[in-house]
Design a protein around this motif. Sequence first.
Motif, mmCIF file in Angstrom:
data_model
loop_
_atom_site.group_PDB
_atom_site.id
_atom_site.type_symbol
_atom_site.label_atom_id
_atom_site.label_comp_id
_atom_site.label_asym_id
_atom_site.label_seq_id
_atom_site.Cartn_x
_atom_site.Cartn_y
_atom_site.Cartn_z
ATOM 1 N N TRP A 157 13.237 -18.799 7.963
ATOM 2 C CA TRP A 157 13.544 -17.463 8.447
ATOM 3 C C TRP A 157 12.503 -16.486 7.922
ATOM 4 C CZ3 TRP A 157 19.186 -18.004 6.311
ATOM 5 C CH2 TRP A 157 19.898 -18.900 7.125
ATOM 6 N N TYR A 158 12.568 -15.251 8.399
ATOM 7 C CA TYR A 158 11.627 -14.217 7.967
ATOM 8 C C TYR A 158 12.416 -12.993 7.499
ATOM 9 C CZ TYR A 158 8.569 -17.132 10.828
ATOM 10 O OH TYR A 158 7.903 -18.198 11.375
ATOM 11 N N LYS A 159 11.935 -12.342 6.455
ATOM 12 C CA LYS A 159 12.599 -11.136 5.960
ATOM 13 C C LYS A 159 11.596 -9.994 5.853
ATOM 14 C CE LYS A 159 12.225 -12.763 1.151
ATOM 15 N NZ LYS A 159 12.976 -13.147 -0.071
ATOM 16 N N LEU A 160 12.033 -8.840 6.322
ATOM 17 C CA LEU A 160 11.241 -7.614 6.239
ATOM 18 C C LEU A 160 12.041 -6.606 5.430
ATOM 19 C CD1 LEU A 160 10.575 -8.901 9.237
ATOM 20 C CD2 LEU A 160 9.364 -6.751 9.518
ATOM 21 N N ARG A 161 11.457 -6.127 4.351
ATOM 22 C CA ARG A 161 12.092 -5.080 3.563
ATOM 23 C C ARG A 161 11.404 -3.755 3.848
ATOM 24 N NH1 ARG A 161 11.873 -9.135 -0.715
ATOM 25 N NH2 ARG A 161 13.979 -9.781 -1.329
ATOM 26 N N ARG A 162 12.195 -2.718 3.896
ATOM 27 C CA ARG A 162 11.606 -1.397 3.992
ATOM 28 C C ARG A 162 10.894 -1.093 2.684
ATOM 29 N NH1 ARG A 162 14.219 4.428 5.643
ATOM 30 N NH2 ARG A 162 12.580 5.686 4.746
ATOM 31 N N ARG A 163 9.710 -0.497 2.774
ATOM 32 C CA ARG A 163 8.925 -0.188 1.590
ATOM 33 C C ARG A 163 8.641 1.314 1.551
ATOM 34 N NH1 ARG A 163 7.552 -4.954 -0.613
ATOM 35 N NH2 ARG A 163 6.326 -3.898 -2.211
ATOM 36 N N ASN A 164 8.791 1.881 0.351
ATOM 37 C CA ASN A 164 8.518 3.290 0.128
ATOM 38 C C ASN A 164 7.302 3.435 -0.781
ATOM 39 O OD1 ASN A 164 10.837 4.144 1.580
ATOM 40 N ND2 ASN A 164 12.110 3.704 -0.207
ATOM 41 N N THR A 165 6.543 4.487 -0.566
ATOM 42 C CA THR A 165 5.380 4.765 -1.401
ATOM 43 C C THR A 165 5.752 5.802 -2.448
ATOM 44 O OG1 THR A 165 3.845 4.284 0.400
ATOM 45 C CG2 THR A 165 3.006 5.611 -1.413
ATOM 46 N N THR A 166 5.400 5.515 -3.693
ATOM 47 C CA THR A 166 5.725 6.420 -4.783
ATOM 48 C C THR A 166 4.684 6.237 -5.888
ATOM 49 O OG1 THR A 166 7.505 7.177 -6.228
ATOM 50 C CG2 THR A 166 7.313 4.803 -5.904
ATOM 51 N N GLU A 167 4.938 6.828 -7.051
ATOM 52 C CA GLU A 167 3.951 6.795 -8.125
ATOM 53 C C GLU A 167 4.592 6.385 -9.435
ATOM 54 O OE1 GLU A 167 3.403 10.727 -7.341
ATOM 55 O OE2 GLU A 167 1.754 10.524 -5.931
ATOM 56 N N ALA A 168 3.778 5.805 -10.325
ATOM 57 C CA ALA A 168 4.241 5.386 -11.644
ATOM 58 C C ALA A 168 3.057 5.403 -12.606
ATOM 59 C CB ALA A 168 4.854 3.991 -11.579
ATOM 60 N N ILE A 169 3.387 5.380 -13.891
ATOM 61 C CA ILE A 169 2.369 5.389 -14.944
ATOM 62 C C ILE A 169 2.061 3.946 -15.356
ATOM 63 C CG2 ILE A 169 1.861 6.153 -17.301
ATOM 64 C CD1 ILE A 169 3.995 8.377 -16.821
ATOM 65 N N ILE A 170 0.774 3.636 -15.512
ATOM 66 C CA ILE A 170 0.383 2.309 -15.994
ATOM 67 C C ILE A 170 0.500 2.305 -17.518
ATOM 68 C CG2 ILE A 170 -1.443 0.574 -16.088
ATOM 69 C CD1 ILE A 170 -2.609 1.849 -13.537
ATOM 70 N N GLY A 171 1.414 1.475 -18.046
ATOM 71 C CA GLY A 171 1.646 1.440 -19.482
ATOM 72 C C GLY A 171 1.095 0.206 -20.169
ATOM 73 N N ALA A 172 0.879 -0.875 -19.398
ATOM 74 C CA ALA A 172 0.358 -2.108 -19.958
ATOM 75 C C ALA A 172 -0.196 -2.966 -18.830
ATOM 76 C CB ALA A 172 1.448 -2.861 -20.725
ATOM 77 N N ILE A 173 -0.948 -3.992 -19.206
ATOM 78 C CA ILE A 173 -1.530 -4.900 -18.220
ATOM 79 C C ILE A 173 -1.418 -6.326 -18.732
ATOM 80 C CG2 ILE A 173 -3.191 -3.169 -17.395
ATOM 81 C CD1 ILE A 173 -5.322 -4.751 -19.044
ATOM 82 N N THR A 174 -1.584 -7.282 -17.834
ATOM 83 C CA THR A 174 -1.890 -8.654 -18.233
ATOM 84 C C THR A 174 -3.331 -8.909 -17.829
ATOM 85 O OG1 THR A 174 -1.220 -9.683 -16.144
ATOM 86 C CG2 THR A 174 0.495 -9.342 -17.811
ATOM 87 N N GLY A 175 -3.898 -10.014 -18.312
ATOM 88 C CA GLY A 175 -5.314 -10.250 -18.071
ATOM 89 C C GLY A 175 -6.141 -9.518 -19.106
#
Length: 359
Positions: free
Chosen positions: A222-240
């Motif tokens: 089957w296939y699923k489509l989710r509604r997506r919203n655009t917003t903002e957030a702060i980058i607090g950490a990374i991997t790599g």
Amino acid sequence: MKALSSSRTIDVKGRQSRVTLRPPVEPMLAQAVESVPGPGVAGELAFERKFDGYRVLLFTPAGPGGVLLLQTRRGALIQDRFPDLVAAADKLPDGVVLDGELVVWDTKAGQLSFEGLQRRTAARGRRSTRALAASLPAFFIAFDILQQDGSELIDYPYRQRRLRLEALFALHRLTSPWTLCPMTSDLIKAQQWLESWTEISGVEGIVVKAVNQPYRPGHRGWYKLRRRNTTEAIIGAITGTLTRPQLLLLGRRDVSGHLRSIGRTAPLRAELARLVGGNVNAAEAGHPWEGRRFASAWGSRDVLDVTLVRPELVAEISADTAVDQGGVFRHPVRFKRLRLDVTAEEVPLFSTGPSTATG
């Protein structure tokens, strides 16, 4: 988990006269897509609303004295946590196996609640489960039927299984807590569902199914489509590494100014990793996330190896509507770009939840 478990009775002439599915049965799955597949790929299509709950297979007893069983996607039996559904099992016919979504209604908030569903699933003891059932009643939203009158239907095409499911609800006049999942074959109507119904708490998108397709346990057909919203957030950490990040761990400040974790991104594409790597800086002593451990996925015990960074860069992200209180994203979000024109102080607060970006 077994892909399929059943008990078969054969008559004296060697013909199969009865088939009874028993847990664990692995459910058929859906793969995430960005748009509806064309008719040439999947054939004639049906569209169902996608609810934000727990995937559950429901087994009614084959005869008197049996008990309703609720099996999760991973094979666990959880009917003891939902006495309200067990008590309503007499409305259902014997020998039926339904596939659907388990949700709960928060009577105080007046909306579907994933957090409430978690509380009910984690409850132990008869008194606790009954108390929660009063304030957080459960509902089973059926979207498929795998067995009827003790006979398997998984080889039937979706179109026939859906007709049988609709007839089951009509014949037995099923009402709350049993709910028939809305379905349409009208693409325009399905798009309207995706755009408007996902504004409602607990509805996160649509599932697309080919009408001539059998039920294939464990298969992502089957296939699923989710509604997506655009917003903002702060980058607090990374991997790599700082020069080539792989994942971004995101946060938002609460009303007290404390940086609260709200989720992580999916793996970054190479060009976006270079972009972030050219702007991110290692954190100094006193980072609010010092000593904190981050799970590799929602609900997982695996821990990520992270590098803390200065919480000053703002990421524009695309996220689906599966959001917990305060704006914590249960699924990985997509990093779209850095917002070098936006300061961390301009990012929506943790307490307000996600909001659509305007810039």
